[in-house]
Design a protein around this motif. Sequence first.
Motif, short mmCIF file in Angstrom:
data_model
loop_
_atom_site.label_atom_id
_atom_site.label_comp_id
_atom_site.label_asym_id
_atom_site.label_seq_id
_atom_site.Cartn_x
_atom_site.Cartn_y
_atom_site.Cartn_z
N VAL A 211 16.78 1.24 -2.78
CA VAL A 211 16.69 2.38 -3.45
C VAL A 211 15.19 2.52 -3.36
O VAL A 211 14.11 2.02 -3.86
N ASP A 212 14.91 3.79 -2.70
CA ASP A 212 13.52 4.34 -2.73
C ASP A 212 13.37 5.45 -3.89
O ASP A 212 13.78 6.38 -3.85
N ALA A 213 12.43 4.91 -4.84
CA ALA A 213 12.21 5.59 -5.97
C ALA A 213 10.73 6.18 -6.02
O ALA A 213 10.28 6.15 -6.92
N ALA A 214 10.13 6.34 -4.81
CA ALA A 214 8.66 6.61 -4.83
C ALA A 214 8.04 7.48 -5.71
O ALA A 214 7.00 7.19 -6.49
N TYR A 215 8.71 8.63 -5.70
CA TYR A 215 8.16 9.64 -6.71
C TYR A 215 8.80 9.43 -8.24
O TYR A 215 8.00 9.23 -9.27
N ALA A 216 10.24 9.50 -8.24
CA ALA A 216 10.71 9.66 -9.44
C ALA A 216 10.88 8.34 -10.31
O ALA A 216 11.19 8.44 -11.64
N GLY B 79 0.94 -1.22 -0.03
CA GLY B 79 0.11 -0.03 -0.02
C GLY B 79 0.79 1.16 -0.06
O GLY B 79 0.39 2.39 -0.58
N SER B 80 2.13 1.19 0.60
CA SER B 80 2.83 2.33 0.74
C SER B 80 4.35 2.05 0.61
O SER B 80 4.83 1.11 1.02
N THR B 81 5.26 3.30 0.42
CA THR B 81 6.56 2.89 0.57
C THR B 81 6.81 2.78 1.94
O THR B 81 7.95 1.69 2.29
N CYS B 82 6.36 3.28 2.92
CA CYS B 82 6.56 3.18 4.37
C CYS B 82 6.53 1.62 4.53
O CYS B 82 7.43 1.13 5.24
N GLU B 83 5.50 0.98 4.14
CA GLU B 83 5.36 -0.53 4.57
C GLU B 83 6.47 -1.36 3.72
O GLU B 83 7.35 -2.22 4.52
N THR C 275 16.59 11.95 3.05
CA THR C 275 15.91 10.62 2.89
C THR C 275 14.47 10.92 3.53
O THR C 275 14.23 11.62 4.59
N HIS C 276 13.57 10.42 2.92
CA HIS C 276 11.95 10.39 3.41
C HIS C 276 12.04 9.98 5.21
O HIS C 276 12.54 9.00 5.29
N PHE C 277 11.28 10.41 5.70
CA PHE C 277 11.26 9.96 7.13
C PHE C 277 10.64 8.73 7.37
O PHE C 277 10.78 7.95 8.47
N VAL D 142 16.08 7.91 -5.20
CA VAL D 142 15.98 8.77 -6.70
C VAL D 142 14.77 9.43 -6.58
O VAL D 142 13.83 9.00 -6.68
N GLY D 143 15.06 10.96 -6.27
CA GLY D 143 13.90 12.03 -6.50
C GLY D 143 13.41 12.05 -5.15
O GLY D 143 12.51 11.47 -4.67
N THR D 144 14.35 12.81 -4.28
CA THR D 144 13.88 13.03 -2.91
C THR D 144 12.74 13.87 -2.67
O THR D 144 12.48 14.77 -3.41
N THR D 145 12.04 13.81 -1.81
CA THR D 145 10.89 14.46 -1.34
C THR D 145 10.83 15.85 -1.19
O THR D 145 10.01 16.74 -1.82
N GLY D 146 12.03 16.49 -0.37
CA GLY D 146 12.24 17.77 -0.12
C GLY D 146 12.69 18.64 -1.59
O GLY D 146 12.22 19.58 -1.60
N PRO E 118 3.53 3.91 -7.95
CA PRO E 118 2.57 4.15 -8.95
C PRO E 118 1.37 5.09 -8.62
O PRO E 118 0.64 5.69 -9.39
N HIS E 119 1.26 5.23 -7.28
CA HIS E 119 0.11 5.96 -6.79
C HIS E 119 0.49 7.45 -7.02
O HIS E 119 -0.29 8.39 -6.55
N LYS E 120 1.64 7.57 -7.04
CA LYS E 120 2.04 9.14 -7.14
C LYS E 120 1.97 9.76 -8.72
O LYS E 120 1.15 10.60 -8.84
C1 LIG Z 1 5.96 9.86 -1.07
C2 LIG Z 1 7.36 9.21 -0.46
C3 LIG Z 1 7.57 8.23 0.26
C4 LIG Z 1 6.40 7.74 1.16
O1 LIG Z 1 5.55 6.95 0.46
P1 LIG Z 1 4.15 6.56 0.97
O2 LIG Z 1 3.65 5.51 0.03
O3 LIG Z 1 3.22 7.46 1.31
O4 LIG Z 1 4.56 5.69 2.29
C5 LIG Z 1 8.76 7.74 0.56
N1 LIG Z 1 9.78 8.09 -0.22
C6 LIG Z 1 9.68 9.10 -1.03
C7 LIG Z 1 11.05 9.50 -1.71
C8 LIG Z 1 8.51 9.93 -1.15
O5 LIG Z 1 8.42 10.75 -2.00
#
Ligand SMILES: *Cc1c(COP(=O)(O)O)cnc(C)c1O
Length: 494
Positions: free
Chosen positions: A278-283, A157-161, A194-196, A251-255, A309-311
């Motif tokens: 590798v956290d590429a949640a957004y990019a 459901g989420s990157t956090c998970e 890095t994302h929290f 890859v593509g930090t939130t900030g 994909p939900h972003k």
């Molecule tokens: C949005 C984001 C997350 C968190 O994603 P969730 O699916 O809401 O947990 C983690 N890392 C990055 C880089 C993000 O942009």
Amino acid sequence: MGSLSVPTDIFNPLDINTFTQESQMVLNFISDYYKNVENFPVQSQVEPGYLWKNSPNTPPNSPESLETILDDIRSSIIPGLTHWQSPNFFAFFQANASTAGFLGEMLCTGFNVVGFNWITSPAATELERVVMDWMGKLLNLPSPFLFSGNGGGVLHGSTCESIVCTLAAARDALLKEVGGDKITKLVVYGSDQTHFSLQKASKLVGIPPSNFRALATTASTGFGLCAHDVRKAMQEDVASGLIPLFLCATVGTTGCGAVDPIESLGHVAREYGVWFHVDAAYAGSACICPEYRHYLDGVEHADSISMNPHKWFLTNMDCCCLWVKNPRSLVDSLSTDPEILRNEATESMGVVDYKDWQIALSRRFRAMKLWVVIRRYGVANLMAHIRSDISLAKRFEALVKTDSRFEVVVPRRFALVCFRLKPPRKGEDDDDGSKLNRKLLGAINSSGRAYMSHSVVGGTYTIRCAIGTTLTSQQHVEAAWKLIQEKADHFLLV
Ligand SMILES: *Cc1c(COP(=O)(O)O)cnc(C)c1O
């Protein structure tokens, strides 16, 4: 007991005529919402408690009509929504909705199967395997991440998970080697960008807070993590008796959309034997386009990679792809073998039981949604979607650069533009521009005409304009810029 009475009519909550008729009413309601979404203030303007104060404090005993409920949604709920599907939404990162994403979600909800292991819905598991290999190929991931290459992927459901699960897998694999009593020695590494979710995941899997390293980044590396700094931190930790466990690159930090250098970080990770995520949640979505794929160069050194994909991938909430090279490590950490779930398919070891790849038992048929999105739009249109958002962001960035009162704080990489009003001259009441820009952002958002958010990058308060809601077009980007200039005129005058 009180006056609760049994309804006299026969109660059928899945009566097919009602289902058809009322679903159609809700569909019409949502279409109207999309038609009008630009007319609402983007950021909800309600006061805390607005709904709580005006809601009945007990639930109804008898059924209410759908018309009444929809009327209440119109009058009480919509004013309390921040309109993430508004074309004037530029805050955080967009949450793309689309027709195909909606249809996929409807099908997922309609079937409402709970495919926690293969036998509870073989199609759910197998479609997820198919679609995860498709997505992996779209990102040109090395074959060890694919089922066809003995790795595999799962939809969370989420990157956090995803980060909690990979961190748990990494922890248990390492503790098996060094002994369970060493948990207080394990160290997790990321950057100050890095994302929290990494910090949250570390807490959840029992890493002592003092063993969480958020290494400083600077403008000189575009706010990317420096491999040299990571190596040094790991060296020092090892020297003081600690054990490096996990390195997260983004890859593509939130900030600010920064990209950590995957290739060189991968080498450090190998040297120290840490799990590399590798956290590429957004990019990650942008990396389906060949011209952005180089941001993932070096991903062959990673143990796992995730993206949402939900972003930015036209897939309605919620949907996060996680690939791992060694699914066994996830399963070893997350599986239990309860008697009530024993079945022949599982015992044959020939199937994936996704309950062992995630936290919960129950799981949604998310693969349906992603599969419908990819099939209905096709890869060419998905790429066009990304490219069009990035070209709108370039347009916005160019507009910011035309006004000498403003500056772009971090070079734009994807469709996120970080900008601010330059700080006023020394000696005036504003120290570093943060007060001024906070005021500017407040004025933009309370106008209701656009919604943006902020971040602090290298100590600098910046306004973030994340372009990419499904409905945003050039006229919205230009109107947002005009609004910003208008508000700036006001603040710089007073
Ligand atoms: C949005 C984001 C997350 C968190 O994603 P969730 O699916 O809401 O947990 C983690 N890392 C990055 C880089 C993000 O942009």
